[in-house]
Write a protein that holds these residues in place. Sequence first.
Motif, PDB file in Angstrom:
ATOM      1  N   GLY A 383       0.791  -1.222   0.000  1.00 25.00           N
ATOM      2  CA  GLY A 383       0.000   0.000   0.000  1.00 25.00           C
ATOM      3  C   GLY A 383       0.825   1.274   0.000  1.00 25.00           C
ATOM      4  O   GLY A 383       0.558   2.195  -0.794  1.00 25.00           O
ATOM      5  N   PRO A 384       1.865   1.387   0.853  1.00 22.99           N
ATOM      6  CA  PRO A 384       2.667   2.613   0.849  1.00 22.99           C
ATOM      7  C   PRO A 384       3.352   2.873  -0.485  1.00 22.99           C
ATOM      8  O   PRO A 384       3.501   4.025  -0.893  1.00 22.99           O
ATOM      9  CB  PRO A 384       3.697   2.360   1.963  1.00 22.99           C
ATOM     10  N   SER A 385       3.764   1.818  -1.184  1.00 27.65           N
ATOM     11  CA  SER A 385       4.417   1.999  -2.484  1.00 27.65           C
ATOM     12  C   SER A 385       3.422   2.480  -3.539  1.00 27.65           C
ATOM     13  O   SER A 385       3.781   3.233  -4.442  1.00 27.65           O
ATOM     14  CB  SER A 385       5.067   0.682  -2.936  1.00 27.65           C
ATOM     15  N   VAL A 386       2.169   2.061  -3.411  1.00 28.36           N
ATOM     16  CA  VAL A 386       1.129   2.547  -4.320  1.00 28.36           C
ATOM     17  C   VAL A 386       0.867   4.021  -4.043  1.00 28.36           C
ATOM     18  O   VAL A 386       0.781   4.847  -4.968  1.00 28.36           O
ATOM     19  CB  VAL A 386      -0.161   1.725  -4.158  1.00 28.36           C
ATOM     20  N   THR A 387       0.760   4.373  -2.755  1.00 28.60           N
ATOM     21  CA  THR A 387       0.520   5.773  -2.376  1.00 28.60           C
ATOM     22  C   THR A 387       1.624   6.680  -2.899  1.00 28.60           C
ATOM     23  O   THR A 387       1.377   7.806  -3.345  1.00 28.60           O
ATOM     24  CB  THR A 387       0.426   5.894  -0.848  1.00 28.60           C
ATOM     25  N   ILE A 391       4.461   1.819  -7.521  1.00 30.39           N
ATOM     26  CA  ILE A 391       3.834   0.729  -8.260  1.00 30.39           C
ATOM     27  C   ILE A 391       2.377   1.082  -8.535  1.00 30.39           C
ATOM     28  O   ILE A 391       1.796   1.941  -7.857  1.00 30.39           O
ATOM     29  CB  ILE A 391       3.922  -0.616  -7.505  1.00 30.39           C
ATOM     30  N   GLU A 392       1.805   0.433  -9.534  1.00 26.68           N
ATOM     31  CA  GLU A 392       0.432   0.709  -9.925  1.00 26.68           C
ATOM     32  C   GLU A 392      -0.550   0.066  -8.945  1.00 26.68           C
ATOM     33  O   GLU A 392      -0.325  -1.049  -8.460  1.00 26.68           O
ATOM     34  CB  GLU A 392       0.166   0.164 -11.329  1.00 26.68           C
ATOM     35  N   ALA A 393      -1.645   0.755  -8.686  1.00 27.84           N
ATOM     36  CA  ALA A 393      -2.672   0.231  -7.784  1.00 27.84           C
ATOM     37  C   ALA A 393      -3.247  -1.081  -8.300  1.00 27.84           C
ATOM     38  O   ALA A 393      -3.663  -1.947  -7.519  1.00 27.84           O
ATOM     39  CB  ALA A 393      -3.785   1.264  -7.601  1.00 27.84           C
ATOM     40  N   SER A 394      -3.258  -1.267  -9.619  1.00 31.12           N
ATOM     41  CA  SER A 394      -3.816  -2.486 -10.208  1.00 31.12           C
ATOM     42  C   SER A 394      -3.071  -3.733  -9.758  1.00 31.12           C
ATOM     43  O   SER A 394      -3.616  -4.835  -9.771  1.00 31.12           O
ATOM     44  CB  SER A 394      -3.800  -2.395 -11.733  1.00 31.12           C
ATOM     45  N   GLN A 395      -1.791  -3.565  -9.333  1.00 32.40           N
ATOM     46  CA  GLN A 395      -1.018  -4.723  -8.904  1.00 32.40           C
ATOM     47  C   GLN A 395      -1.506  -5.299  -7.579  1.00 32.40           C
ATOM     48  O   GLN A 395      -1.164  -6.424  -7.215  1.00 32.40           O
ATOM     49  CB  GLN A 395       0.469  -4.359  -8.794  1.00 32.40           C
ATOM     50  N   LEU A 396      -2.307  -4.527  -6.853  1.00 34.37           N
ATOM     51  CA  LEU A 396      -2.853  -5.022  -5.594  1.00 34.37           C
ATOM     52  C   LEU A 396      -4.173  -5.749  -5.799  1.00 34.37           C
ATOM     53  O   LEU A 396      -4.720  -6.321  -4.856  1.00 34.37           O
ATOM     54  CB  LEU A 396      -3.071  -3.859  -4.612  1.00 34.37           C
TER      55      LEU A 396
END
Length: 522
Positions: A383-387, A391-396
Motif C-alpha cells: 500500500g505505501p508503495s502505491v501511495t 507501483i500501480e494500484a492495479s497490482q494489488l
Amino acid sequence: MPPTLHQPKGNPTLTAALRTLKRLQEKHNGVVEASDFKDDDQRAVLVDTGFLRQVMKGWYICSSPSDNDGDTTAWYASFWAFVSGYLGKRFGKRYCLNPEASLMLHTGNTTVPRQVTCVTIDSGTSTLNLPFDTSMLVYPDKNRVPTARVEVRGLQVWPVAEALCLAGPSFFANNPREAEIALATIRNASELLPTLLAGDKMVTAAGRLAAAFEFVKRPDETERIRKAFAQFKVALKLVNPFELAEPTISPCKERSPYVLRLRSMWAGWRQDVINVFPPAPDLENQRASYLAQVDERYVFDAYNSLSIEGYRVTDELIERVARGDWKPDGDPENDKTRNALAARGYYQAFQAVKGSIGKVLAKDNASLVVKRDHHDWYAELFGPSVTAGIIEASQLAGYRRGPIFIRNSMHTPLPSDAILDSLEALWDLLEAETEACVRAVLGHHLFVFIHPYYDGNGRIGRFLMNTLLASGGYPWTVIRMSRRDEYMKALEAASVKGQITPLAEFILQEMREWTPECEAKS
C-alpha cells in the motif's frame, strides 16, 4: 526475465544497440544468434556491458548488467526458450524431444534439467555443453520422431499417451511424481492401446502400464489393457514400475498437471513433516499472551524478513515506522525511499496478520482465514508503495499475469494461467489437513512454489506459515537473515529434489531459537 532497457545519456552506440536488442528479444523470446545482428559492434557492446551473455559460440541470451559470472538466474530463466530457439532455428519442426523429456514438460515439471535429449529426422550426433553444468544431446533417428507431434513451450514433443508407452521402467522409478501425474491425465486406457498394439506389440510396456494403473487404484484400466491383449492370445505379465509404497494421487477427474503435482507433493510429504515436528502445544485460554509474544517479535522479524528479500533496513528505521513517526514525504533522514516504504508496508501487513492470528486463536478455521486474509496482507504490504506512486494500484487487485523467476533457482514458478487453480487446490489441501505443522510447513512451501505475485511471495509465505503455526499453538517463528542461504537451500531441495525434510527441520530449528523447550521428537 528480460532486462529493463535504459537509454544511457551520452552513449549513442549503446542506445542504438539496446534498441536492436529490444526488438530481437521480443521476436526471439530473449534468445539471440550472432547472425541476428547486422552490426557486430552492437553485439560486442551489449556483451561488454552485460546485456548479452554467451551461451555457446554464436548464441546468446539477454541478461542483466548487475549479474555476476556465477549468477544462474538469466540462464535458468532462459533455458527452455534457448532450447526451443536453438532447435527451431536449426531443425524447424524436424525433431522431437525424447519420450521422457516430453513427459516432464507435459506434467508441468518446474525444474531445469541437467540434460535434455532431442531426436532429429536428419542430423549428426552431438552433445552441446551449456552453462552451469547443463547440456543437450542431439542424435538422429527418424523412427523415434513421431508423425503426430504436439507443441509444449514452443518445443516438439511426444503426445502423453505415446510417451508413456515408450518411457522405460527407469522413468517410473526416477520420476514417480511425473509418472503418476501423466497416468492421471489419461482418461481411459484406450488412449494407450493404439501405440501398445501397433506393429510389434509392446507386450512388456503393456504389462508395465497395466501394473502401473493397478498401483494407482485404477483397476478398470488394468483390465482394459489385459483384455485387449487377450484378444491376440497374449497373457500380460504385470510388473509394477513404481518403487513407492503407495500412490500419492487418488483417482480423480482433475486434469491440470499443476494441481495434480500439488496434491502429490502434499500426500508424499505430510508424514515427513509429522516425523520432524513435536506435538502441537496446548494454548487453551492463552490468546492474549500469545498475541503479546507476537508483538514482541515484530522488530526482529521485520528486520530479518525484509533483509531476506534483499532490502537494506535498520533497526532504527523499523522502530520509527512502528512508532508512526516516519513520513515518506520530505523526510531528510531517509535517502532510501523504497526501503522505507517496504518497512512501512511490512509494519502494516504485520498488524493485519496479527488480526488474522487473533481470529485463529478465537477458533476460526485457520485455512479459511489465510485464504480470505492473504489478499489484505498483500494490500497492506505494498500500500505505501502505491501511495508513493512507485507501483500501480492495479497490482494489488490480483495475482501476477506474466512469468517470474526466482534468483539462482533451478525451479521455475508456475505459469500465470495455472495460479488460480493451483491456489484453490492449496486452500483445499489446507482445509482437509488435520495437523497444524503440516499446514504450516507445506502451506508455506507450496505458496512460494506457486509464486502467485510479482513481488512479496516470500514475505506473504512466511506470514501464512506463522498464521498456520498459530493454529496449533506453535510460536511465531523468525527466519533469520544470518541463515538465509540455508533457508534458500531448503526451499530448493523441496522444489527441485522433492525433499521436504530439510525445510521442516530448518523451520523447527528456527522455532527452537525462541522456545528451547520445543524439542524435536526422538
